[in-house]
Scaffold this active site. Structure first.
Site, short mmCIF file in Angstrom:
data_model
loop_
_atom_site.label_atom_id
_atom_site.label_comp_id
_atom_site.label_asym_id
_atom_site.label_seq_id
_atom_site.Cartn_x
_atom_site.Cartn_y
_atom_site.Cartn_z
N CYS A 283 0.77 -1.12 0.14
CA CYS A 283 0.01 -0.01 0.15
C CYS A 283 0.89 1.40 0.05
CB CYS A 283 -0.99 -0.08 1.06
SG CYS A 283 -1.81 -1.44 1.44
N1 SAJ Z 1 6.85 2.32 8.67
C1 SAJ Z 1 7.79 2.94 9.19
N2 SAJ Z 1 7.41 3.87 10.11
C2 SAJ Z 1 6.41 4.15 10.72
C3 SAJ Z 1 5.25 3.42 10.25
C4 SAJ Z 1 5.29 2.34 9.14
O1 SAJ Z 1 8.82 2.92 8.61
O2 SAJ Z 1 6.28 4.88 11.68
C5 SAJ Z 1 6.98 1.27 7.70
C6 SAJ Z 1 6.70 0.00 8.12
O3 SAJ Z 1 7.68 -0.91 8.76
C7 SAJ Z 1 6.31 -0.70 6.58
C8 SAJ Z 1 5.61 0.64 5.96
O4 SAJ Z 1 6.21 1.52 6.37
O5 SAJ Z 1 7.31 -1.33 5.92
C9 SAJ Z 1 3.91 0.40 5.68
O6 SAJ Z 1 3.69 0.35 7.21
P1 SAJ Z 1 2.19 0.52 7.60
O7 SAJ Z 1 2.22 0.69 9.14
O8 SAJ Z 1 1.60 1.73 6.91
O9 SAJ Z 1 1.49 -0.83 7.17
P2 SAJ Z 1 0.66 -1.19 5.76
O10 SAJ Z 1 1.61 -1.05 4.84
O11 SAJ Z 1 0.20 -2.53 6.27
O12 SAJ Z 1 -0.48 -0.23 5.67
C10 SAJ Z 1 -1.64 -0.42 5.93
C11 SAJ Z 1 -2.62 0.53 5.30
N3 SAJ Z 1 -3.81 0.11 5.08
C12 SAJ Z 1 -4.39 0.12 4.24
O13 SAJ Z 1 -3.97 0.51 3.03
C13 SAJ Z 1 -5.80 -0.24 4.06
C14 SAJ Z 1 -2.56 1.88 6.06
O14 SAJ Z 1 -3.58 2.77 5.46
C15 SAJ Z 1 -3.01 1.60 7.53
O15 SAJ Z 1 -2.79 3.00 8.08
C16 SAJ Z 1 -1.68 0.80 7.97
O16 SAJ Z 1 -1.89 -0.53 7.40
C17 SAJ Z 1 -1.82 0.72 9.56
O17 SAJ Z 1 -2.04 1.56 10.16
O18 SAJ Z 1 -1.22 -0.39 9.85
#
Ligand code: SAJ
Length: 444
Positions: A283
């Site tokens: 995403c």
């Molecule tokens: N990440 C960081 N630092 C952070 C947060 C995330 O480096 O502070 C990295 C994570 O390790 C990962 C990437 O970013 O590699 C994405 O992480 P994410 O927490 O955004 O997780 P995702 O990719 O599973 O995003 C999903 C998304 N959901 C949808 O698209 C429906 C996002 O909108 C959500 O907000 C997110 O999950 C969530 O909150 O967990």
């Protein structure tokens, strides 16, 4: 029964709303992945006759056996709706002719060129269009650029001669599934939806109100498409900001993790994000580029998106520089060193490795001649260029045999204190070691 949709000015819409409100509507979902399957199961659990369609015979076979391949849907839950006959699944698109509603939940990746790949949406619409009939509702849920529903789907459906908002109904509703999140699920995550016409919005709202807890209607499909892109661009840009803060603090000798934890005590106006080895998942690294691509066509350069993408994609290189620095401290080169990568999944406590920065770091270190093995309790095996690799057992002997251990994903079930106790060097990209001190510990 929820038919709080009043004053519909369209007989076909009136009829469909009644069928939905009395659960006589036959609902359909195209694409049974981590978005489509939970939606189909939720619809069936609400008592609707649901047909799930997917192009993968293997998936359909597993579903028909009540064997779930989506972590958020236990096989017991799936088996219940399959056994009751409420959820049927098939690879045969001809069933679309009998469906009252169709939710499209197919992938929207990026091409190698970085442009949006909407081929899965087009394939789905090519199956729907010839079977489109009066009174049918079509809703796109796949994340995509603003304009997709009305520029890509609407013309193909109106080629049939049927008129949107009168004969059939078309809307967009962004998927917000967060795999592995036990608190926020398909049922209770607020559902945003916008239709091509007000009647389309009302009919789509009626469907979701009868299946999910909270529905938020917006004025158009473009607004609904943009909502999702804002949500995920917000994350990508803020992660990019905090990654740049990490690089800045490193240069200035400041512990960025301490800075963020202290800033997070602010009870308003701040939301903590954390530095990491890069941006993984299907995403966040992808969705913002759907937006910047479309903005460019409108003559607008989305500089925040591009800059965040640059900073985030640079992080694996920064991690390798940290590893080099740590090895130098024991007069070792990367070339020939024995390294353990701790965590392959793109974020903690899941098994998804798509776009994982750990894979980039693994490749970069090997390119420099390092001997790299990995441990990830959620990823027992890995295929790299066709070669199968296994996750090593995390033992004191393994840790002591390594020149350096790199923590790239901080799974809760991994004993990071053991790592700090036994490893000669640790590069911790996730602050998994929190306040552990030691000259052998290097942080981002
Ligand atoms: N990440 C960081 N630092 C952070 C947060 C995330 O480096 O502070 C990295 C994570 O390790 C990962 C990437 O970013 O590699 C994405 O992480 P994410 O927490 O955004 O997780 P995702 O990719 O599973 O995003 C999903 C998304 N959901 C949808 O698209 C429906 C996002 O909108 C959500 O907000 C997110 O999950 C969530 O909150 O967990």
């Amino acid at each position: 029964m929820n038919n709080s949709i009043q004053n519909l000015t369209c007989p076909a819409a009136e009829k469909l709303v009644q069928k939905i409100a009395t659960k006589k509507a036959h609902l359909g979902v195209v694409g049974l992945g981590y978005v489509g399957l939970p939606l189909a199961v939720e619809m069936a659990r609400k008592g609707y006759q649901v047909t799930g369609i997917d192009v993968s015979p293997e998936k359909i076979q597993r579903l028909q056996q009540g064997d779930s391949y989506v972590g958020d849907i236990p096989s017991a839950t799936l088996a219940e709706v399959v056994k009751s006959g409420l959820l049927r699944t098939t690879t045969d698109f001809s069933v679309l002719a009998d469906l009252d509603t169709v939710n499209i939940c197919v992938p929207t990746p990026l091409r190698k060129t970085g442009d949006p790949d909407v081929s899965y949406i087009v394939s789905a619409v090519k199956e729907i269009a010839p079977r489109l009939h009066r009174g049918q509702l079509v809703i796109l849920e796949s994340t995509t650029y603003p304009g997709t529903t009305e520029e890509l789907i609407l013309p193909r459906l109106e080629e049939t001669g049927l008129k949107v908002g009168q004969d059939f109904f078309l809307a967009f509703s962004p998927e917000r599934v967060d795999p592995g999140n036990a608190q926020w699920t398909t049922r209770n995550i607020p559902k945003v939806v916008g239709g091509v016409t007000p009647v389309c919005t009302q009919v789509a709202e009626c469907l979701y109100k009868n299946v999910l807890n909270i529905v938020v209607t917006v004025d158009s499909t473009r607004v609904a498409e943009m909502v999702k892109l804002l949500e995920n661009t917000f994350r990508s840009v803020n992660i990019g900001l905090v990654n740049e803060m990490a690089l800045m603090c490193d240069r200035m000798g400041i512990n960025v993790w301490e800075v963020i934890d202290a800033a997070a005590t602010k009870p308003f106006g701040f939301m903590p994000f954390y530095p990491g080895p890069g941006l993984g998942g299907h995403c966040i690294p992808i969705d913002p580029f759907y937006l910047s691509w479309k903005a460019k066509l409108a003559g607008f350069e989305a500089r925040f998106i591009e800059l965040a993408g640059h900073v985030n994609s640079h992080m694996p290189i920064h991690v390798v520089a940290r590893v080099t620095q740590a090895l130098n401290s024991i007069e070792k080169s990367v070339n020939g060193s024995r390294l353990l990568l701790l965590g392959i999944a793109y974020k903690a406590d899941i098994d998804d490795i798509r776009e994982s920065p750990s894979l980039d770091i693994l490749a970069l270190l090997r390119e420099q001649g390092a001997h790299v093995v990995y441990h990830d309790p959620y990823v027992p095996e890995l295929f790299i260029e066709g070669e199968r690799e296994e996750s090593c057992s995390l033992t004191p002997e393994l840790l002591e045999a390594m020149d350096c251990v790199i923590i790239t994903t901080a799974h809760k079930k991994v004993d990071h204190n053991l790592v700090a106790d036994k490893a000669r060097l640790v590069v911790d990209t996730r602050n998994a070691l929190k306040n552990r001190k030691g000259r052998h510990i290097y942080r981002l």
